[in-house]
Design an enzyme around this catalytic site. Structure first.
Site, PDB file in Angstrom:
ATOM      1  N   ASP A 109       0.650  -1.159   0.001  1.00 50.66           N
ATOM      2  CA  ASP A 109       0.034   0.013  -0.054  1.00 50.66           C
ATOM      3  C   ASP A 109       0.922   1.245   0.144  1.00 50.66           C
ATOM      4  O   ASP A 109       2.216   1.127   0.199  1.00 50.66           O
ATOM      5  CB  ASP A 109      -0.849  -0.202   1.125  1.00 50.66           C
ATOM      6  CG  ASP A 109      -0.407  -0.494   2.528  1.00 50.66           C
ATOM      7  OD1 ASP A 109       0.863  -0.331   2.557  1.00 50.66           O
ATOM      8  OD2 ASP A 109      -1.098  -1.088   3.186  1.00 50.66           O
ATOM      9  N   HIS A 153      -7.363  -5.265  10.137  1.00 47.17           N
ATOM     10  CA  HIS A 153      -6.938  -4.917   8.817  1.00 47.17           C
ATOM     11  C   HIS A 153      -5.740  -5.499   8.279  1.00 47.17           C
ATOM     12  O   HIS A 153      -4.931  -5.578   9.054  1.00 47.17           O
ATOM     13  CB  HIS A 153      -7.166  -3.401   8.621  1.00 47.17           C
ATOM     14  CG  HIS A 153      -5.943  -2.612   8.976  1.00 47.17           C
ATOM     15  ND1 HIS A 153      -5.958  -1.464   9.705  1.00 47.17           N
ATOM     16  CD2 HIS A 153      -4.369  -2.565   8.491  1.00 47.17           C
ATOM     17  CE1 HIS A 153      -4.803  -1.001  10.092  1.00 47.17           C
ATOM     18  NE2 HIS A 153      -3.972  -1.711   9.403  1.00 47.17           N
TER      19      HIS A 153
END
Length: 240
Positions: A67, A138
């Site tokens: 990410d 997450h």
């Protein structure tokens, strides 16, 4: 899932680094999926140590990061591009053209995400994906949701994620959006290694391993992967 509980983060770093360096020895052209945050730093330190002591070359290795923040300059001290170079790449002989990131400053984020996924797939897919886990379970920046995500996408970060990460942003405000690999893209890796340390991760770890598979606990999807190794310290494993 294979779960290993060790006493310290440093012991975890040694063990996980060996998995990655053994892969590079066996497959010098391997493709590695990498993560940021505090959890992988001991692993990266030990990968550099092994590279220097044993002369393992990373020149053929390609890496893809999970990410990247949106609207943050690439050279900013808090960009994941900067983090990876400071914590790992600058200590290796890896080629700059072989390290890959999502471009959080892309004008067309949908096109950027498609480009990234296609590049990973055309390279042959990720051999080993390294993960951490958030306090809300997450993985990457895949936050609790109503459904599991597919490919890479732009995500609005939750308040809990912003609260956990904003301590690093002392000059510029923390971005509220990021680009991240989706859950199904993460799950397409041949092998997944997840690290969790500290008491704040204990509930997420328990829900990931012992709970039902649900997008409200994104990491629980790892129960469905056929090659997952989880490394925990005693604090993170305390609720198992």
């Amino acid at each position: 899932m294979k779960v290993t509980v060790l006493k310290t983060a440093e012991e975890i770093g040694v063990a996980v680094a060996k998995i990655f360096t053994d892969e590079v020895k066996a497959n010098p052209d391997c493709i590695l999926g990498l993560a940021t945050g505090a959890s992988p730093i001991p692993t990266y330190n030990n990968i550099i140590k092994t590279h220097k002591e044993e002369g393992i070359s990373f020149k053929g290795v390609k890496t893809y990061n999970l990410d990247e923040y949106c609207d943050l300059p690439k050279a900013d001290k808090n960009s994941y591009y900067t983090f990876m170079h400071e914590q790992l790449f600058n200590g290796l002989d890896i080629l700059e053209e072989n390290v890959h990131f999502l471009d959080g400053n892309a004008t067309d984020t949908d096109a950027e995400c498609r480009r990234y996924d296609n590049e990973i797939n055309e390279a042959g897919g990720i051999d080993i994906q390294l993960l951490g886990i958030g306090n809300n379970a997450h993985i990457g920046f895949n936050e609790p949701a109503d459904s599991f995500t597919d490919g890479s996408f732009k995500v609005k970060l939750t308040d809990s994620t912003i609260e956990a990460n904003k301590i690093y942003f002392d000059e510029n405000p923390m971005p509220h959006y990021a680009l991240t690999m989706g859950v199904n893209q993460i799950m397409s890796a041949k092998k997944i290694v997840l690290i969790a340390t500290g008491p704040k991760k204990a509930e997420a770890v328990r829900n990931m391993i012992k709970g039902e598979v649900t997008p409200q606990v994104p990491a629980s999807i790892l129960q469905n992967h056929n090659d997952v190794e989880i490394f925990l310290d005693e604090a993170a494993a305390s609720l198992l």
